[in-house]
Scaffold this active site. Structure first.
Site, mmCIF file in Angstrom:
data_model
loop_
_atom_site.group_PDB
_atom_site.id
_atom_site.type_symbol
_atom_site.label_atom_id
_atom_site.label_comp_id
_atom_site.label_asym_id
_atom_site.label_seq_id
_atom_site.Cartn_x
_atom_site.Cartn_y
_atom_site.Cartn_z
ATOM 1 N N GLU A 98 0.819 -1.204 0.000
ATOM 2 C CA GLU A 98 0.000 0.000 0.000
ATOM 3 C C GLU A 98 0.860 1.264 0.000
ATOM 4 O OE1 GLU A 98 -2.896 -0.159 3.096
ATOM 5 O OE2 GLU A 98 -3.951 1.563 2.278
ATOM 6 N N ASP A 99 1.918 1.275 0.782
ATOM 7 C CA ASP A 99 2.645 2.529 1.003
ATOM 8 C C ASP A 99 3.988 2.635 0.299
ATOM 9 O OD1 ASP A 99 0.554 3.024 2.637
ATOM 10 O OD2 ASP A 99 1.635 2.758 4.525
ATOM 11 N N ASP A 160 -3.095 -4.305 13.700
ATOM 12 C CA ASP A 160 -2.648 -3.053 13.089
ATOM 13 C C ASP A 160 -3.367 -1.882 13.746
ATOM 14 O OD1 ASP A 160 -1.569 -1.216 11.282
ATOM 15 O OD2 ASP A 160 -3.145 -1.594 9.784
HETATM 16 MN MN MN Z 1 -0.357 -0.392 9.545
#
Ligand code: MN
Length: 746
Positions: A98-99, A160
């Site tokens: 995702e990042d 998370d």
């Molecule tokens: Mn995270």
């Protein structure tokens, strides 16, 4: 195929971490060693090396290097949830795709099918939680689908979120509040549903910390102050039990944790009680270590009740009848010699782990015993239930797992995608009434997933339901057989009663004409006696029979004529009557209600001939869920359904409780109490009374105010028409500047 980012050293096995990071990795591996039965060291090391490299530039709001976040999430997975090495690797990599520039193909190439599936699931799931417009229903269904795909995805997601909540204070306040809000609305309830008790509690505490730090700190401080006292109390309390347990060769652990901060706070606010009173209600838990079985719990129970006096009403056997989320335990409340009440919970180690870790523990145990089949079984079960609710194999599986999360409720959607929860067995009629009583009243037909179905069709989870309505009410008396929700049933009963009343009104009119013509002069009591003599339970029942022409009116005329001419019944008849009358004296009210009104009364000002009044203890107002309680004297008292007094009365004589319904227009004035808490600022009382009397045109019966240390606490008593009225008054009070909270006094 080449990897996406050439700056990363993709020879992960050979890559050497800097010393600091190597230490971080070693620490994680030590945790795995301690908590996991077996694990792939290579897999976890590779995952850590990749996450470190790909997040190298990243910094968190706290100023820490970014990779510490996935590391912390992985640690939660190992230590607090107890999943497997694949999950640890996925937790380490959860933000990479995702990042960073790392792609799913990269993950697939280096970590294989399972890890890539987890990461893919995680990336998607986080999208649903984040997308602002995401409908509650959409989120829920997708989460379910992913859970069915692999439960671990959901668990990693919770880990998370837990770490993000633990480090929330580094973010700017508005962001904190938004995340806390999302957490309390989505994550905490889900954690609860999945039985992740520890995580749910901590999430709730952290939400409170973000939204009301003062309250959080106050309770946390008081808990710390009380810690020594609590511990010595537990020691003293447990001493005789401990001896007995040791003598009998038990392996056990004793826990005496207080309630978590959020639940203490909630109780303080709701019950308006000081910290001490809530705090004092903590539970002592006795956990029997392996290999103790559930039979041993009963032995320990007897040790406790030999030593202390139990309160029978507070005994709960969740071992034979586990809670919906799988929770098992014996609960008993006993009284110490000094009169203090203590709740004791007795359970085995396995039950305790399931209570605290929910599904994760189930999985662990199943995996332990059947070599990894547990999760697959669970996944299959969820699928089966989703696709085919009520299937026998699914039912068996529920029993097997004792985890019937979905067996009691179904989730369906409106055409707009809004989620509605209904009990199992619900039909489109239930759905319609759930949306709005007018929709229910006017329902003509229903479409489920675009197809026309009969209104008695049983809905399944995931159905999208559309109700076709007409312009005018279309209710059918038969519907009562197809509904399972209270709301639909209550409305239909009301309708049936209304229909019945129309018929008995016809009967009454016919009778009155006859009585006029024959110039009968008869008291109501006499007519009631005659009705009973003719075999009816009440005048009302007789008129109903006349109205629907099942009873010939001339037979009544004849009976009245003979009654009037003799002045009384025949001697033998009279005896029967007296006998009946005596019986009716003592329980007349109940009899009348049970027969004539089919267990449901309408609260319409006169309730037929029955006198009633409102209970002073809970002060019901129209709109509240209410119940009637018939006293020995035959008086009907109306209580709120959640009234503690009523609960108590019900225990002693259940038969005396009657269902009652409000009619729409009560027209009366009722009294409601409102608690207001806020800043003690000048003019607040003025503003409040101005709001009530001038803007809302609500009569205030009284106001009582106390202020202490800058905090304002007021009790306002108002005259209201019904619950909606009271609610709108409260909503308006909340808008007054300086008011922090306003709620109804229970
Ligand atoms: Mn995270």
């Amino acid at each position: 195929m080449a990897e996406s980012n050439p700056e990363i050293n993709w020879d992960l096995e050979a890559y050497n971490l800097p010393e600091v990071q190597q230490n971080d990795l070693n620490q994680l591996l030590r945790l795995c060693e301690k908590h996991l039965k077996s694990y792939d060291k290579q897999l976890i090391s590779k995952a850590f090396k990749l996450t470190y490299q790909s997040h190298k530039e990243g910094v968190r709001a706290s100023g820490e290097p970014y990779y510490l976040h996935p590391l912390a999430v992985a640690a939660i997975i190992v230590e607090e949830i107890g999943l497997d090495d694949v999950s640890v690797a996925a937790a380490l990599l959860h933000d990479t795709v995702e990042d960073t520039s790392v792609t799913l193909e990269d993950i697939q190439k280096h970590f294989g099918e399972v890890v890539v599936k987890l990461i893919d699931g995680l990336t998607k799931i986080s999208g649903f939680f984040q997308s602002k417009g995401a409908k509650q229903a959409e989120t829920f269904m997708k989460l379910l689908v992913y859970m069915a795909d692999d439960l671990r995805v959901v668990l990693i997601k919770f880990a998370d979120r837990l770490h993000n909540m633990r480090t929330l204070h580094h973010l700017p306040k508005p962001k904190q509040l938004r995340i806390a809000n999302e957490t309390s609305e989505l994550y905490a309830p889900f954690a609860h549903r999945f039985g992740l008790y520890n995580i749910k509690s901590e999430l709730e505490d952290l939400c409170l910390k973000a939204s009301d730090e003062q309250a959080y700190k106050y309770i946390a401080r008081r808990l710390k102050e009380k810690k020594d006292m609590r511990e010595s109390f537990i020691r003293e309390f447990m001493e005789p039990i401990r001896e007995q347990l040791e003598r009998s060769g038990f392996n056990f652990e004793i826990k005496g944790r207080p309630k978590h901060i959020f639940s203490i706070h909630k109780k303080m606010v709701r019950q308006q009680k000081p910290f001490e009173e809530i705090y004092d209600l903590f539970a002592i838990r006795i956990i029997l270590d392996r290999p103790h079985a559930k039979e041993d719990c009963w032995r320990v129970y007897s040790f406790i009740t030999d030593e202390y006096t139990p309160i029978p009403e507070r005994f709960r056997d969740f071992i034979s009848v586990p809670k919906a989320n799988g929770y098992q335990s014996l609960h008993t409340t006993v009284i110490t010699k000094r009169g203090r009440k203590v709740e004791v919970q007795i359970r085995t180690r396995q039950m305790d782990e399931i209570a605290e870790q929910g599904l994760a523990a189930h999985w662990k145990y199943k995996q332990g015993s059947e070599g990894g089949e547990g999760l697959d079984k669970f996944v299959n079960w969820v699928r089966e239930v989703l696709e085919n609710p009520g299937a026998e194999s699914a039912q068996e599986f529920v029993k097997d797992f004792q985890l019937n999360l979905y067996s009691r409720e179904i989730y369906v959607f409106t055409p707009n995608g809004e989620l509605r929860t209904l009990p199992q067995g619900a039909t489109p009629i239930d759905f319609a009434f759930d949306i709005h009583s007018q929709i229910g009243e006017r329902a003509i037909s229903a479409k489920v997933n675009g197809r026309l179905v009969p209104l008695r069709h049983k809905l399944s989870s995931g159905d999208q339901v559309e109700i076709v309505t007409g312009k005018v009410p279309n209710m059918n008396p038969d519907w009562i057989d197809y509904v399972v929700t209270h709301k639909a049933r209550a409305r239909l009963r009301q309708f049936l009663k209304h229909e019945q009343r129309k018929i008995s009104d016809l009967g009454r009119e016919a009778w009155e004409k006859k009585a006029d013509r024959n110039k009968f002069e008869l008291s109501d009591q006499d007519l009631a006696r005659i009705a009973r003599k003719l075999g009816f339970s009440s005048i009302q029942a007789m008129f109903f029979a006349i109205g629907n022409e099942s009873y010939e009116i001339n037979r009544l005329v004849k009976a009245v004529r003979s009654f009037l001419s003799k002045g009384r019944f025949e001697a033998d008849d009279q005896e029967v009557n007296l006998h009946q009358a005596r019986k009716l004296d003592s329980s007349e009210v109940i009899e009348d209600m049970q027969t004539a009104n089919a267990h449901t009364l309408t609260l319409d000002g006169n309730l037929g001939n029955i006198k009633y009044s409102f209970a002073g203890c809970c002060k019901p107002i129209p709109g509240d869920d209410v119940m009637g309680y018939v006293s020995k004297e035959g008086l009907l008292k109306i209580h709120r359904s959640n009234c503690r007094n009523l609960m108590h009365l019900m225990k002693t004589s259940e038969n005396a409780v009657q269902e009652v319904q409000w009619t729409k227009n009560t027209g009366g004035k009722f009294i409601g109490g409102i608690k207001v808490i806020g800043e003690d600022r000048q003019g607040l009382v003025n503003d409040l009374s101005d709001l009530l009397s001038n803007k809302l045109k609500t009569n205030m019966k009284g106001i009582h105010v106390e202020s202490d240390d800058g905090t304002f606490e007021g009790t306002i008593v108002v005259h209201v028409e019904d619950l909606d009225h009271l609610r709108s008054v409260i909503a308006n009070i909340r808008k007054v500047s300086g008011v922090k909270s306003a709620y109804r006094l229970e």
